[in-house]
Design an enzyme around this catalytic site. Sequence first.
Site, PDB file in Angstrom:
ATOM      1  N   TRP A  11       0.531  -1.183  -0.157  1.00 23.61           N
ATOM      2  CA  TRP A  11      -0.198   0.283   0.080  1.00 23.61           C
ATOM      3  C   TRP A  11       1.002   1.192  -0.124  1.00 23.61           C
ATOM      4  CZ3 TRP A  11      -4.165   2.166  -2.314  1.00 23.61           C
ATOM      5  CH2 TRP A  11      -4.451   2.801  -1.610  1.00 23.61           C
ATOM      6  N   ARG A  31      12.805   1.034   6.366  1.00 18.27           N
ATOM      7  CA  ARG A  31      13.046   0.852   7.451  1.00 18.27           C
ATOM      8  C   ARG A  31      13.821   0.018   6.890  1.00 18.27           C
ATOM      9  NH1 ARG A  31      10.327  -2.481  12.361  1.00 18.27           N
ATOM     10  NH2 ARG A  31       8.961  -4.609  11.043  1.00 18.27           N
ATOM     11  N   LYS A 189     -15.050  -4.484   8.025  1.00 13.77           N
ATOM     12  CA  LYS A 189     -15.025  -5.631   7.351  1.00 13.77           C
ATOM     13  C   LYS A 189     -13.974  -6.264   6.491  1.00 13.77           C
ATOM     14  CE  LYS A 189     -11.318  -3.465   4.534  1.00 13.77           C
ATOM     15  NZ  LYS A 189     -10.121  -3.494   3.945  1.00 13.77           N
ATOM     16  N   ASP A 242     -15.564  -0.323   0.727  1.00 19.25           N
ATOM     17  CA  ASP A 242     -15.093  -0.799   1.121  1.00 19.25           C
ATOM     18  C   ASP A 242     -14.573  -2.900   1.476  1.00 19.25           C
ATOM     19  OD1 ASP A 242     -12.008  -1.999   1.595  1.00 19.25           O
ATOM     20  OD2 ASP A 242     -12.061  -0.729   3.710  1.00 19.25           O
ATOM     21  N   ARG A 253      -6.526 -10.068   1.001  1.00 25.92           N
ATOM     22  CA  ARG A 253      -6.489 -11.325   1.598  1.00 25.92           C
ATOM     23  C   ARG A 253      -6.432 -11.854   2.875  1.00 25.92           C
ATOM     24  NH1 ARG A 253      -1.873  -6.337   3.983  1.00 25.92           N
ATOM     25  NH2 ARG A 253      -1.014  -5.685   1.961  1.00 25.92           N
ATOM     26  N   VAL A 277       0.332  -8.627   6.134  1.00 24.08           N
ATOM     27  CA  VAL A 277      -0.571  -9.240   7.342  1.00 24.08           C
ATOM     28  C   VAL A 277      -2.209  -8.762   7.161  1.00 24.08           C
ATOM     29  CG1 VAL A 277      -1.130  -7.272   9.160  1.00 24.08           C
ATOM     30  CG2 VAL A 277       1.077  -7.160   8.525  1.00 24.08           C
ATOM     31  N   GLU A 279      -5.235  -8.628   8.457  1.00 25.84           N
ATOM     32  CA  GLU A 279      -5.764  -7.803   9.776  1.00 25.84           C
ATOM     33  C   GLU A 279      -6.567  -8.450  10.065  1.00 25.84           C
ATOM     34  OE1 GLU A 279      -4.056  -5.809  11.550  1.00 25.84           O
ATOM     35  OE2 GLU A 279      -2.833  -4.295   9.847  1.00 25.84           O
TER      36      GLU A 279
END
Length: 335
Positions: A11, A31, A189, A242, A253, A277, A279
């Site tokens: 993203w 990073r 969602k 969404d 995902r 990830v 979520e």
Amino acid sequence: MKIVMLGSGSWGTAMTSQLAQKHADITLYSRNAEVVETIRATGENSAYLPGVSIPAHVKLSNDLEAAVHGAEVVVLATPAKAIAETAASVREWLAPQALVISTAKGLSATGRRLSEEIRDALGDKTEHIAVLSGPNHAEEVGRGQPAATVVAAASKETAMRAQEVYMMPRLRAYYSTDLLGVEYGGALKNIIALAAGVVDGLAYGDNTQAALITRGLTEIARYACACGAKRETLFGLAGMGDLIVTCTSSHSRNHTAGLLLAQGKTAAEIVAGTRMVVEGIRTTGIVYPLARERGIEMPITEQVYLLLEGKIRATESLRILMEREKKHELQEPTW
């Protein structure tokens, strides 16, 4: 304006690619020095979003202080669980009038909204905090496919500042002052998308999926409104929009994780099998206990929670939902 994107996942990469079409001074921070070097050498982030070009004028950095210093817009594009830590890490170098925009969709471990976490982490450093949410898969936004999104903030002025950042020929941004509705819509969602993946994994059809999505939206609105959100927000881009894309897209995902749940995979196996990830798994574990404690009835969320805990099979979950007591469609609580 100087913009810095904190996070080089799919993203963050997609947003950088598109924002660079409008903004001349933009920095992508990672990073991971290896990611920075790969993008510098190839012009794309092959680890997270292959095939999407990063314009040559985008600055690349793994020096957080240098990236944030003097930035007028700081975009937090890290997973939900890292938002507070990321915000705290930039506080020292943040300009007082800087606009901080969170693009993560999730909740804190205690169920707090991410904008609350950011505000606490930044203290009095800035009052200009916004969130972005909507039907925006990185794979499509990064390639410039037309999309719409919502930016929300407590004040209209801040929301409109964020809107101006994201208003582009291929990305239409709307603004909102209902932070609660936009944030809860984006977080909850993902739970329903897990269930949608299970439905597809069991090879059920369009009728089943339509019923699930519609009743899932009812649950999202019920929880969000109990927390103070405006109901109409949940029927806009950050809610219904969404929800539709996350429940039906091959890019999702959470939908993919639901497919694996239907195959009998455990939550731990699903998480271990992806570098991305998911979520929805984390959010379900946060939201269901809170809903139960507060007396907010969320039958789909409950079944997803039991599936993730390994306490029930997918086919049994569906049977329980179908055999609930008779209800009026619009009468609370309902399925």
